[in-house]
Design an enzyme around this catalytic site. Structure first.
Site, PDB file in Angstrom:
ATOM      1  N   ASP A   1      -7.839  -3.972  -0.500  1.00 40.49           N
ATOM      2  CA  ASP A   1      -8.402  -4.141  -1.842  1.00 40.49           C
ATOM      3  C   ASP A   1      -8.387  -5.596  -2.276  1.00 40.49           C
ATOM      4  O   ASP A   1      -9.288  -6.063  -2.976  1.00 40.49           O
ATOM      5  CB  ASP A   1      -7.623  -3.281  -2.848  1.00 40.49           C
ATOM      6  CG  ASP A   1      -7.676  -1.805  -2.511  1.00 40.49           C
ATOM      7  OD1 ASP A   1      -8.790  -1.308  -2.309  1.00 40.49           O
ATOM      8  OD2 ASP A   1      -6.619  -1.166  -2.422  1.00 40.49           O
TER       9      ASP A   1
ATOM     10  N   HIS B   1       0.849  -1.195   0.000  1.00 43.91           N
ATOM     11  CA  HIS B   1       0.000   0.000   0.000  1.00 43.91           C
ATOM     12  C   HIS B   1       0.879   1.237   0.000  1.00 43.91           C
ATOM     13  O   HIS B   1       1.937   1.271   0.636  1.00 43.91           O
ATOM     14  CB  HIS B   1      -0.917   0.007   1.232  1.00 43.91           C
ATOM     15  CG  HIS B   1      -2.048   0.974   1.136  1.00 43.91           C
ATOM     16  ND1 HIS B   1      -1.898   2.316   1.417  1.00 43.91           N
ATOM     17  CD2 HIS B   1      -3.349   0.805   0.774  1.00 43.91           C
ATOM     18  CE1 HIS B   1      -3.066   2.927   1.248  1.00 43.91           C
ATOM     19  NE2 HIS B   1      -3.950   2.039   0.861  1.00 43.91           N
TER      20      HIS B   1
END
Length: 428
Positions: free
Chosen positions: A364, A306
């Site tokens: 995600d 991330h």
């Protein structure tokens, strides 16, 4: 206010004392406004080292893997609160009492229906139009229906706009899906909670009255919580920037939806699922892992690592458990795609290459798998994200308007041509 200063020496040997503003937690901020008087500006592409506002809503510590909403850890909110409680928290700064929650939930329920004329908007779109295009256009179109309550300087009007947006976007989102498959729109049901109502509008039909599975509804509610706000990201900053012009709230949220639509922002879970489909089968995983480790290969594993979190994404921990619950409930473990996902997860958590680089599965990765198991098509993933993020967007919009804000006006480093005379066409 500030007790500390940063001394800057300019080229002409002049010194400036720039105030250092103290944060309640996290990095302090240097107030550089005095530089403008010296005809100097900072150069910060992407605003990665610039605080464009002061906020009390969300705090992130990417190195430690911390995400707080109004001081509450995201893990505690996701495991113990409902999405509407989190909406109230983001908007008002405190978790609601039972009485406050009942009043707020009733206000949301009373605004879930949309004006019948808005249904006509959908006939102007092709059936294969991307749901985000329809959502963006329809939310912007809400501006034409609520003239009586768009005085952005009136706190009551701002609160009313917040309720309307949080209430109506799920209805519009479900309509986007129904329109794409040629089914009639399902009206909202006041007897259902927020997540149940959305699932019902998505999957129920007029010929069959059903009640959504409570386990799946709870999982979706957690997805909403985990995506409700994430500090000054691209779409939230867009909402604030558009809002700084005193634009109406529906236009501001439509702008946020537009920013979220970009695959580098809101399309990450869709990209992760597309990657799993490209891998296709467990037998192909090692080939793709080798490609991911090859710096010369453009292939990248989506849903791992991330930009903000240099540790494990705190939302991913919650989403992982929820993902497994949904897979168990729906019996989706036998889906080849999910088998690929679970093996990839195992490799990412154990392989030294991924562990050293801290390329952990992020929110995600798990949300894409979960949404697929819930029966939500891939092109609706970003719409779900926008639905959830609306509460964060509108909270930041209200916070900005409640402060002494200025219209956004970034500066630039100009490197183009200097002034030159115009040349007539015959002499060019």
């Amino acid at each position: 206010m500030p007790k500390n200063t940063l001394t800057v020496t300019l080229a002409n040997d002049k010194t400036l004392e720039l105030p250092v503003l103290k944060a309640s937690v996290g990095a302090n901020v240097v107030d550089i406004q005095a530089l403008a008087k010296e005809d100097l500006f900072t150069f910060d592409p992407g605003f990665l080292a610039t605080a464009a506002c002061e906020s009390k809503i969300t705090y992130i510590d990417g190195d430690k893997g911390i995400l707080l909403h109004r001081g509450y850890p995201i893990e505690e909110l996701a495991n113990h609160a409902s999405y509407l409680e989190v909406c109230y928290l983001l908007l008002h700064g405190e978790l609601p009492t039972q009485t406050e929650f009942n009043t707020f939930a009733k206000q949301i329920t009373q605004h879930t229906m949309i004006h019948q004329q808005i249904c006509n908007f959908f006939n102007g779109f092709r059936r294969d139009a991307h749901p985000m295009a329809i959502l963006m256009g329809t939310v912007g179109g809400l501006s034409a229906f609520y003239h009586e309550a768009t005085d952005i300087h009136n706190p009551d009007h701002r609160a009313s706009a917040a309720c309307r947006l949080i209430a109506k976007i799920p209805t519009i989102a479900a309509m986007c899906y129904k329109y794409s498959i040629g089914q009639p729109f399902m009206p909202p049901q006041n007897r259902m909670n927020y997540a149940e109502n959305f699932l019902n509008m998505m999957f129920a039909t007029p010929s069959e009255e059903t009640m959504p599975d409570p386990v799946l509804a709870k999982a979706l509610d957690k997805i909403f919580i985990l995506h409700a706000d994430h500090e000054q990201n691209a779409s939230t900053s867009t909402v604030r920037l558009v809002g700084s012009t005193d634009a109406n709230p529906f236009a501001c949220i439509a702008a946020g939806i537009a920013a979220l639509w970009g695959p580098a922002h809101g399309g990450a879970n869709e990209a992760a699922l597309n990657m799993l489909e490209a891998i296709g089968d467990e037998s192909n995983i090692n080939t793709y892992i080798k490609r991911a480790k090859d710096k010369s290969d453009p292939f990248r594993l989506m849903g791992f690592g991330h930009r903000v979190y240099k540790n494990y994404d705190p939302r991913a921990k919650v989403m992982r458990d929820t993902c497994y619950e949904v897979l168990e409930r729906t019996g989706a473990h036998d889906d080849p795609l999910f088998k690929v996902a679970l093996k990839l997860e195992k490799i990412a958590l154990e392989d030294p290459y991924f562990v050293e680089k801290k390329l952990y599965p992020n929110v995600d990765f798990y949300s894409g798998i979960t949404l697929r198991a819930l029966g939500i098509p891939t092109n609706m993933f970003t719409v779900i994200f926008a639905l959830a993020r609306t509460s964060g967007w509108i909270s930041h919009w209200i916070e900005m308007l409640s402060s002494d804000h200025r219209i956004g006006r970034p500066r630039q480093l100009y490197t183009g041509m200097t002034q030159r005379p115009f040349v007539p066409m015959k002499k060019r």
